[in-house]
Design a protein around this motif. Structure first.
Motif, PDB file in Angstrom:
ATOM      1  N   SER A 117       0.826  -1.201   0.000  1.00 52.02           N
ATOM      2  CA  SER A 117       0.000   0.000   0.000  1.00 52.02           C
ATOM      3  C   SER A 117       0.860   1.250   0.000  1.00 52.02           C
ATOM      4  O   SER A 117       1.911   1.303   0.643  1.00 52.02           O
ATOM      5  CB  SER A 117      -0.910  -0.002   1.230  1.00 52.02           C
ATOM      6  OG  SER A 117      -1.783   1.097   1.204  1.00 52.02           O
ATOM      7  N   ASN A 118       0.382   2.270  -0.764  1.00 51.03           N
ATOM      8  CA  ASN A 118       1.049   3.568  -0.821  1.00 51.03           C
ATOM      9  C   ASN A 118       2.529   3.443  -1.192  1.00 51.03           C
ATOM     10  O   ASN A 118       3.419   3.972  -0.511  1.00 51.03           O
ATOM     11  CB  ASN A 118       0.892   4.307   0.508  1.00 51.03           C
ATOM     12  CG  ASN A 118      -0.576   4.511   0.863  1.00 51.03           C
ATOM     13  OD1 ASN A 118      -1.387   4.808  -0.010  1.00 51.03           O
ATOM     14  ND2 ASN A 118      -0.914   4.321   2.123  1.00 51.03           N
ATOM     15  N   ILE A 119       2.746   2.718  -2.283  1.00 50.73           N
ATOM     16  CA  ILE A 119       4.097   2.508  -2.805  1.00 50.73           C
ATOM     17  C   ILE A 119       4.113   2.902  -4.274  1.00 50.73           C
ATOM     18  O   ILE A 119       3.137   2.676  -4.995  1.00 50.73           O
ATOM     19  CB  ILE A 119       4.524   1.023  -2.638  1.00 50.73           C
ATOM     20  CG1 ILE A 119       4.719   0.700  -1.148  1.00 50.73           C
ATOM     21  CG2 ILE A 119       5.798   0.719  -3.411  1.00 50.73           C
ATOM     22  CD1 ILE A 119       5.065  -0.749  -0.877  1.00 50.73           C
ATOM     23  N   LEU A 132       4.111   3.084 -11.765  1.00 48.24           N
ATOM     24  CA  LEU A 132       2.820   2.596 -11.275  1.00 48.24           C
ATOM     25  C   LEU A 132       2.612   3.131  -9.863  1.00 48.24           C
ATOM     26  O   LEU A 132       3.501   3.008  -9.016  1.00 48.24           O
ATOM     27  CB  LEU A 132       2.774   1.069 -11.245  1.00 48.24           C
ATOM     28  CG  LEU A 132       2.902   0.316 -12.575  1.00 48.24           C
ATOM     29  CD1 LEU A 132       2.913  -1.189 -12.336  1.00 48.24           C
ATOM     30  CD2 LEU A 132       1.789   0.684 -13.540  1.00 48.24           C
ATOM     31  N   GLU A 133       1.461   3.716  -9.617  1.00 45.32           N
ATOM     32  CA  GLU A 133       1.135   4.198  -8.270  1.00 45.32           C
ATOM     33  C   GLU A 133       0.204   3.187  -7.609  1.00 45.32           C
ATOM     34  O   GLU A 133      -0.847   2.841  -8.163  1.00 45.32           O
ATOM     35  CB  GLU A 133       0.456   5.563  -8.344  1.00 45.32           C
ATOM     36  CG  GLU A 133       0.168   6.154  -6.963  1.00 45.32           C
ATOM     37  CD  GLU A 133      -0.442   7.542  -7.035  1.00 45.32           C
ATOM     38  OE1 GLU A 133      -0.755   8.097  -5.968  1.00 45.32           O
ATOM     39  OE2 GLU A 133      -0.638   8.059  -8.163  1.00 45.32           O
ATOM     40  N   ILE A 134       0.613   2.706  -6.439  1.00 41.63           N
ATOM     41  CA  ILE A 134      -0.155   1.688  -5.708  1.00 41.63           C
ATOM     42  C   ILE A 134      -0.742   2.326  -4.459  1.00 41.63           C
ATOM     43  O   ILE A 134      -0.026   2.922  -3.653  1.00 41.63           O
ATOM     44  CB  ILE A 134       0.739   0.496  -5.283  1.00 41.63           C
ATOM     45  CG1 ILE A 134       1.624   0.025  -6.451  1.00 41.63           C
ATOM     46  CG2 ILE A 134      -0.110  -0.638  -4.743  1.00 41.63           C
ATOM     47  CD1 ILE A 134       0.873  -0.442  -7.660  1.00 41.63           C
ATOM     48  N   LEU A 152       3.717  11.322  -2.554  1.00 38.78           N
ATOM     49  CA  LEU A 152       4.199  11.479  -1.184  1.00 38.78           C
ATOM     50  C   LEU A 152       4.577  10.159  -0.530  1.00 38.78           C
ATOM     51  O   LEU A 152       4.817  10.107   0.679  1.00 38.78           O
ATOM     52  CB  LEU A 152       3.117  12.182  -0.332  1.00 38.78           C
ATOM     53  CG  LEU A 152       2.676  13.570  -0.828  1.00 38.78           C
ATOM     54  CD1 LEU A 152       1.503  14.072   0.002  1.00 38.78           C
ATOM     55  CD2 LEU A 152       3.832  14.567  -0.793  1.00 38.78           C
ATOM     56  N   SER A 153       4.592   9.075  -1.299  1.00 40.15           N
ATOM     57  CA  SER A 153       4.872   7.759  -0.719  1.00 40.15           C
ATOM     58  C   SER A 153       6.279   7.720  -0.124  1.00 40.15           C
ATOM     59  O   SER A 153       7.203   8.369  -0.630  1.00 40.15           O
ATOM     60  CB  SER A 153       4.736   6.670  -1.790  1.00 40.15           C
ATOM     61  OG  SER A 153       5.601   6.944  -2.862  1.00 40.15           O
ATOM     62  N   LYS A 154       6.435   6.931   0.925  1.00 43.82           N
ATOM     63  CA  LYS A 154       7.713   6.831   1.620  1.00 43.82           C
ATOM     64  C   LYS A 154       8.562   5.666   1.111  1.00 43.82           C
ATOM     65  O   LYS A 154       9.695   5.487   1.553  1.00 43.82           O
ATOM     66  CB  LYS A 154       7.478   6.649   3.131  1.00 43.82           C
ATOM     67  CG  LYS A 154       6.733   7.806   3.786  1.00 43.82           C
ATOM     68  CD  LYS A 154       7.526   9.100   3.721  1.00 43.82           C
ATOM     69  CE  LYS A 154       6.804  10.227   4.454  1.00 43.82           C
ATOM     70  NZ  LYS A 154       7.515  11.520   4.305  1.00 43.82           N
ATOM     71  N   GLU A 155       8.000   4.862   0.225  1.00 40.45           N
ATOM     72  CA  GLU A 155       8.737   3.708  -0.300  1.00 40.45           C
ATOM     73  C   GLU A 155       8.571   3.625  -1.807  1.00 40.45           C
ATOM     74  O   GLU A 155       7.487   3.866  -2.339  1.00 40.45           O
ATOM     75  CB  GLU A 155       8.251   2.401   0.347  1.00 40.45           C
ATOM     76  CG  GLU A 155       8.999   1.171  -0.148  1.00 40.45           C
ATOM     77  CD  GLU A 155       8.498  -0.132   0.478  1.00 40.45           C
ATOM     78  OE1 GLU A 155       9.014  -1.191   0.098  1.00 40.45           O
ATOM     79  OE2 GLU A 155       7.584  -0.068   1.330  1.00 40.45           O
ATOM     80  N   ILE A 156       9.652   3.293  -2.506  1.00 47.08           N
ATOM     81  CA  ILE A 156       9.578   3.052  -3.946  1.00 47.08           C
ATOM     82  C   ILE A 156      10.182   1.680  -4.245  1.00 47.08           C
ATOM     83  O   ILE A 156      11.081   1.213  -3.545  1.00 47.08           O
ATOM     84  CB  ILE A 156      10.317   4.142  -4.758  1.00 47.08           C
ATOM     85  CG1 ILE A 156      11.808   4.187  -4.408  1.00 47.08           C
ATOM     86  CG2 ILE A 156       9.669   5.493  -4.568  1.00 47.08           C
ATOM     87  CD1 ILE A 156      12.623   5.096  -5.307  1.00 47.08           C
ATOM     88  N   ILE A 157       9.635   1.043  -5.297  1.00 43.27           N
ATOM     89  CA  ILE A 157      10.160  -0.235  -5.771  1.00 43.27           C
ATOM     90  C   ILE A 157      10.875   0.029  -7.093  1.00 43.27           C
ATOM     91  O   ILE A 157      10.297   0.621  -8.015  1.00 43.27           O
ATOM     92  CB  ILE A 157       9.032  -1.261  -5.969  1.00 43.27           C
ATOM     93  CG1 ILE A 157       8.375  -1.585  -4.621  1.00 43.27           C
ATOM     94  CG2 ILE A 157       9.541  -2.535  -6.627  1.00 43.27           C
ATOM     95  CD1 ILE A 157       7.139  -2.476  -4.736  1.00 43.27           C
ATOM     96  N   VAL A 158      12.126  -0.394  -7.201  1.00 42.80           N
ATOM     97  CA  VAL A 158      12.943  -0.148  -8.392  1.00 42.80           C
ATOM     98  C   VAL A 158      13.755  -1.400  -8.728  1.00 42.80           C
ATOM     99  O   VAL A 158      13.947  -2.274  -7.880  1.00 42.80           O
ATOM    100  CB  VAL A 158      13.896   1.053  -8.184  1.00 42.80           C
ATOM    101  CG1 VAL A 158      13.144   2.371  -8.151  1.00 42.80           C
ATOM    102  CG2 VAL A 158      14.707   0.873  -6.904  1.00 42.80           C
ATOM    103  N   PRO A 159      14.285  -1.499  -9.975  1.00 43.31           N
ATOM    104  CA  PRO A 159      15.050  -2.693 -10.357  1.00 43.31           C
ATOM    105  C   PRO A 159      16.486  -2.698  -9.846  1.00 43.31           C
ATOM    106  O   PRO A 159      17.129  -3.742  -9.827  1.00 43.31           O
ATOM    107  CB  PRO A 159      15.012  -2.643 -11.892  1.00 43.31           C
ATOM    108  CG  PRO A 159      14.818  -1.208 -12.228  1.00 43.31           C
ATOM    109  CD  PRO A 159      14.001  -0.624 -11.119  1.00 43.31           C
TER     110      PRO A 159
END
Length: 597
Positions: free
Chosen positions: A254-256, A273-275, A314-321
């Motif tokens: 959530s919120n990632i 992508l916004e989750i 404003l998300s505090k976490e991002i997913i990247v490769p």
């Protein structure tokens, strides 16, 4: 955008499942829809007049088409539902943000209950789904109930209540559907083991459950308890027949924000992508034109900063490769497996499809620029001194050593130039000798081009490994062309590229456009050579028959072979069948000949 641009957008859509979004000239969302095949579904809006005036008005307003690709049609259905709620497009039936799709919940309790629900409560419980129908949920719940006896009551089964005997077992216990944790008959450790097994099944992983059931079945069988063993065998069959559901996002994610990148020689494409609350609510792909061959790490960092500012994320976490530096206050996650890895792969798939669409549009609108880009990429990938605008590829064909031939195919500007294709009958080589045959045809090809003062290619490709490449080099040496024309060999097994004087092969990325052009050349040379070889064998068979049947000419025999498809079928044909084609007199000569020979 112009009408032509809209047509291009439709033409370059992918054929797989996904969700499409229509926008008007002011970039306002008009409509969200799902599709099993994005290209066919979107095209259907524009190739007919619709029955309702509202749909026709919608089509007239569409200026931009955006889409998100997903793995399955079920995922498209779920994603469509999420986007309609979030974006509330004008022409969609608006969905209330309620319990639209069912979930399976593992309740956060000492002895967790497992049940289906349309309502998600954020109390630490686990939710699996969503599922597209309650029928699927009922099937899964029935299977779980059949495999593992768990409680269904709502008692507060804390240690104190159990020890003081506050609760008594109910009918479910006597029916065998519950093992009685309320009276301490079912220990917490054993109960939790069953919950863990169910959790894995809901994730689609039931390897451990299968392993445990098989061990129990074998134990019962070894003790001659065949009735109990059969019950376990039935449970194994239930598990084997179970098909895990497809899901877009785990509600725990959530919120990632998810960012991925694909790039080539001239540009990079960053998908975002916004989750939010376990759902994809936004997808966007940014194209960046390269200036100085910037690395992916640098481009992704710049894009993340730009996109977070543009969309006010404003998300505090991002997913990247891979690792990026975007500030101390943002948690950077590089997933290796699990749900986060799957959503990163979905983002990468969207970036890849966007790039393919842009290249397809470029190929249609500006083919010269498209060709220049591919030629520049091939020059870099293959370490060539110039762009390979003119490429020639050679292949030998000799099946079981008969009728040895060779083929040369020519590509100009990355496309087949069929008028320049050439066949070769091997003249100086006895028997099947690929190396000597290659040496002969390469010499003959370029001796003729030199004699006729025709332009030479920038690249020669030899279909074969180091042996065939060495043979071709001998001919180039003899003609004084070594060093003037680049030459490489391609081995079929691992798509290895061999260079003169280098024992270590070059391996290109399997998705590389340069490798695809080389494979296309190799396959075309093989096809062209095999076709010529088959024609030659067929003509040889016909010629043999023509020479040995008295009174039957070439024209008659060709007519018969065309009708019966082969000499073998002609031999088996009756006199009546042959006479229907060439007349009674000739038919008698042919049948008499085959009777005595």
């Amino acid at each position: 955008m112009s009408v032509i641009s809209l047509e291009l957008q439709i033409q370059t859509l992918p054929d797989g499942p996904g969700v499409y979004q229509y926008y008007d000239k002011e970039d306002k969302i008009l409509y969200v829809g799902k599709a099993k095949n994005l290209k066919k579904r979107v095209a259907s809006y524009f190739n007919k007049v619709h029955d309702t005036a509202k749909t026709n008005v919608l089509v007239r307003k569409i200026v931009t088409i955006k889409h998100i690709v997903v793995p399955t049609e079920t995922d498209a259905l779920l994603l469509e539902n999420n986007l309609i709620k979030t974006l509330q497009p004008r022409y969609n039936v608006l969905l209330r943000d309620d319990k639209t799709y069912p979930w399976i919940c593992i309740k956060k309790e000492l002895f967790p209950r497992i049940f289906s629900t349309r309502r998600m409560i954020k109390d630490g419980s686990e939710y699996y789904g969503p599922y597209t129908s309650f029928k699927t949920v009922h099937t899964i719940m029935d299977m779980i109930k059949e495999l593992y006896p768990l409680r269904t009551c709502t008692y507060d089964l804390n240690k104190s209540n159990i020890e003081t005997g506050k609760f008594k077992v109910c009918l479910e216990y006597h029916l065998g559907n519950c093992l009685g944790p309320c009276e301490g008959h079912h220990m917490m450790e054993d109960y939790q083991t069953q919950v863990d097994a169910i959790r894995e099944i809901l994730k689609g992983n039931f390897k451990e459950s299968m392993k445990g059931f098989r061990k129990r079945m074998n134990d019962y069988a070894s003790k001659m308890q065949f009735e109990e063993a059969q019950k376990i065998k039935d449970k194994i069959a239930i598990l084997e027949n179970y098909q895990s559901r497809s899901t877009i996002i785990n509600p725990k994610i959530s919120n990632i924000d998810v960012f991925s990148i694909v790039s080539d020689e001239s540009a990079a494409y960053v998908n975002f992508l916004e989750i939010s609350h376990g759902s994809i609510i936004r997808s966007f792909t940014l194209e960046i034109k390269k200036k100085l061959d910037e690395p992916d790490e640098e481009l992704l960092e710049l894009s993340i900063v730009e996109l977070r500012e543009r969309f006010q994320l404003l998300s505090k976490e991002i997913i990247v490769p891979f690792m990026v530096n975007v500030g101390e206050n943002i948690k950077v996650t590089i997933p290796q497996l699990g749900d986060k890895k799957q959503i990163l792969e979905l983002s990468q798939r969207n970036a890849k499809f966007y790039r393919i669409e842009q290249l397809k549009q470029l190929q249609i609108v500006d083919p010269e620029r498209h060709t220049t880009r591919i030629m520049a990429q091939m020059q870099k990938d293959l370490r060539l001194p110039v762009e390979p605008r003119h490429i020639e590829c050679f292949d030998n064909s000799n099946i079981q050593g008969t009728n040895p031939v060779a083929a040369c195919v020519v590509f100009k500007d990355g496309k087949p130039s069929k008028k320049d294709y050439r066949h070769f009958n091997i003249k100086t080589v006895e028997g099947p000798n690929d190396f000597a045959s290659m040496e002969e045809v390469v010499y003959r090809r370029y001796k003729r081009l030199l004699d006729e003062e025709e332009p030479l290619p920038q690249l020669i490709i030899i279909d074969g490994g180091k042996g065939q490449l060495s043979s071709a080099l001998k001919s180039l040496d003899e003609l004084g062309l070594r060093g003037k024309i680049a030459i490489i060999g391609i081995a079929k097994r691992l798509e290895e590229l061999f260079y003169p004087g280098d024992s270590v092969p070059l391996y290109l990325d399997k998705r590389s456009e340069s490798l695809k052009v080389i494979q296309q050349l190799r396959n075309e040379a093989h096809r062209f050579g095999i076709t010529f070889h088959r024609d030659k064998r067929s003509k040889a068979a016909i010629q043999t028959s023509i020479e040995t049947i008295p009174g039957i000419g070439e024209k008659t025999m060709l007519t018969l072979i065309k009708h019966f498809k082969s000499v073998k079928r002609l031999k088996l044909a009756t006199e009546k069948e042959i006479s229907d084609v060439v007349g009674l007199s000739k038919a008698k000569k042919i049948t008499d000949f085959y009777k005595t020979n």
